[in-house]
Design a protein around this motif. Structure first.
Motif, short mmCIF file in Angstrom:
data_model
loop_
_atom_site.label_atom_id
_atom_site.label_comp_id
_atom_site.label_asym_id
_atom_site.label_seq_id
_atom_site.Cartn_x
_atom_site.Cartn_y
_atom_site.Cartn_z
N MET A 21 0.82 -1.22 0.00
CA MET A 21 0.00 0.00 0.00
C MET A 21 0.85 1.27 0.00
N ARG A 22 2.11 1.15 0.40
CA ARG A 22 3.02 2.31 0.37
C ARG A 22 3.81 2.41 -0.93
N ALA A 23 3.61 1.46 -1.83
CA ALA A 23 4.36 1.45 -3.09
C ALA A 23 4.06 2.70 -3.91
N LYS A 24 5.04 3.14 -4.67
CA LYS A 24 4.85 4.31 -5.52
C LYS A 24 3.99 3.99 -6.74
N GLU A 25 4.08 2.76 -7.21
CA GLU A 25 3.37 2.36 -8.42
C GLU A 25 1.89 2.09 -8.13
N ASP A 26 1.03 2.72 -8.92
CA ASP A 26 -0.41 2.52 -8.77
C ASP A 26 -0.78 1.05 -8.93
N LEU A 36 -6.05 -7.78 -0.49
CA LEU A 36 -6.70 -7.45 0.78
C LEU A 36 -8.19 -7.74 0.74
N ALA A 37 -8.80 -7.57 -0.42
CA ALA A 37 -10.24 -7.82 -0.57
C ALA A 37 -10.57 -9.29 -0.28
N LYS A 38 -9.62 -10.16 -0.49
CA LYS A 38 -9.84 -11.60 -0.28
C LYS A 38 -9.49 -12.04 1.14
N GLU A 39 -8.85 -11.18 1.90
CA GLU A 39 -8.42 -11.52 3.26
C GLU A 39 -9.56 -11.38 4.25
N SER A 40 -9.56 -12.22 5.26
CA SER A 40 -10.60 -12.12 6.30
C SER A 40 -10.04 -11.52 7.59
N ASP A 41 -8.76 -11.29 7.64
CA ASP A 41 -8.12 -10.70 8.82
C ASP A 41 -8.67 -9.30 9.06
N PRO A 42 -9.09 -8.98 10.28
CA PRO A 42 -9.62 -7.64 10.57
C PRO A 42 -8.63 -6.52 10.25
N LYS A 43 -7.34 -6.80 10.29
CA LYS A 43 -6.34 -5.79 9.96
C LYS A 43 -6.43 -5.37 8.50
N SER A 44 -6.90 -6.27 7.66
CA SER A 44 -7.03 -5.94 6.24
C SER A 44 -8.09 -4.86 6.03
N GLU A 45 -9.12 -4.85 6.87
CA GLU A 45 -10.15 -3.82 6.77
C GLU A 45 -9.56 -2.44 7.06
N LYS A 46 -8.66 -2.37 8.03
CA LYS A 46 -8.02 -1.09 8.35
C LYS A 46 -7.17 -0.60 7.17
N LEU A 47 -6.48 -1.52 6.52
CA LEU A 47 -5.66 -1.13 5.37
C LEU A 47 -6.53 -0.70 4.20
N LEU A 48 -7.65 -1.38 4.00
CA LEU A 48 -8.57 -0.98 2.94
C LEU A 48 -9.18 0.39 3.24
N THR A 49 -9.49 0.63 4.50
CA THR A 49 -10.04 1.94 4.88
C THR A 49 -9.00 3.03 4.64
N ALA A 50 -7.76 2.75 4.96
CA ALA A 50 -6.69 3.73 4.71
C ALA A 50 -6.52 3.98 3.22
N ALA A 51 -6.79 2.96 2.40
CA ALA A 51 -6.65 3.10 0.94
C ALA A 51 -7.68 4.06 0.37
N LEU A 52 -8.71 4.40 1.13
CA LEU A 52 -9.70 5.37 0.66
C LEU A 52 -9.11 6.77 0.51
N LYS A 53 -7.92 6.96 1.04
CA LYS A 53 -7.25 8.26 0.95
C LYS A 53 -6.11 8.24 -0.08
N ASP A 54 -6.06 7.21 -0.89
CA ASP A 54 -5.01 7.09 -1.90
C ASP A 54 -5.14 8.20 -2.95
N VAL A 55 -4.03 8.53 -3.59
CA VAL A 55 -4.05 9.58 -4.62
C VAL A 55 -4.63 9.09 -5.94
N ASP A 56 -4.64 7.78 -6.14
CA ASP A 56 -5.17 7.21 -7.38
C ASP A 56 -6.64 6.84 -7.18
#
Length: 88
Positions: A21-26, A36-56
Motif C-alpha cells: 500500500m506504500r508502493a509508488k506504483e499505482d 486485501l479484498a480476499k483476506e478475512s483478517d480484521p487488519k485488512s479492513e483497516k488497510l482498505l479503509t486507509a486506501a480510501l485516501k489514496d491519490v489514485d
C-alpha cells in the motif's frame, strides 16, 4: 500442525500488505487492494479503509468496493466522508 505452520509461512503477512500500500506504483497498490479484498483478517479492513485516501482514484474505488462487499461497519464514516467530499 505442519499444515498450519506451512499456511502461516505461505500466507501474506500484514507487513507485506502495508509495503504494497506504500508502493509508488499505482499497479502495485491496486494489486494489494485486490489481495486485501480476499483476506478475512480484521487488519485488512483497516488497510482498505486507509486506501480510501489514496491519490489514485482507481485504488480508492477498488478499496471502497472491497469494504462494501464485506459490509465493513468500521469504514462507514470514512466511506460517507468520501462520498460527500470526493471530487466529481
Amino acid at each position: 500442525m505442519v499444515l498450519a505452520a506451512l499456511l502461516l509461512v505461505l500466507a501474506p503477512q500484514v507487513s507485506d500488505f502495508e509495503k504494497g500500500m506504500r508502493a509508488k506504483e499505482d499497479e502495485t497498490r491496486l494489486a494489494t487492494v485486490a489481495l486485501l479484498a480476499k483476506e478475512s483478517d480484521p487488519k485488512s479492513e483497516k488497510l482498505l479503509t486507509a486506501a480510501l485516501k489514496d491519490v489514485d482514484w482507481e485504488v480508492v474505488e477498488r478499496a471502497a468496493e472491497a469494504l462494501a462487499e464485506r459490509s465493513a461497519k468500521g469504514a462507514v464514516a470514512e466511506l460517507t466522508k468520501l462520498a460527500l467530499d470526493a471530487p466529481l
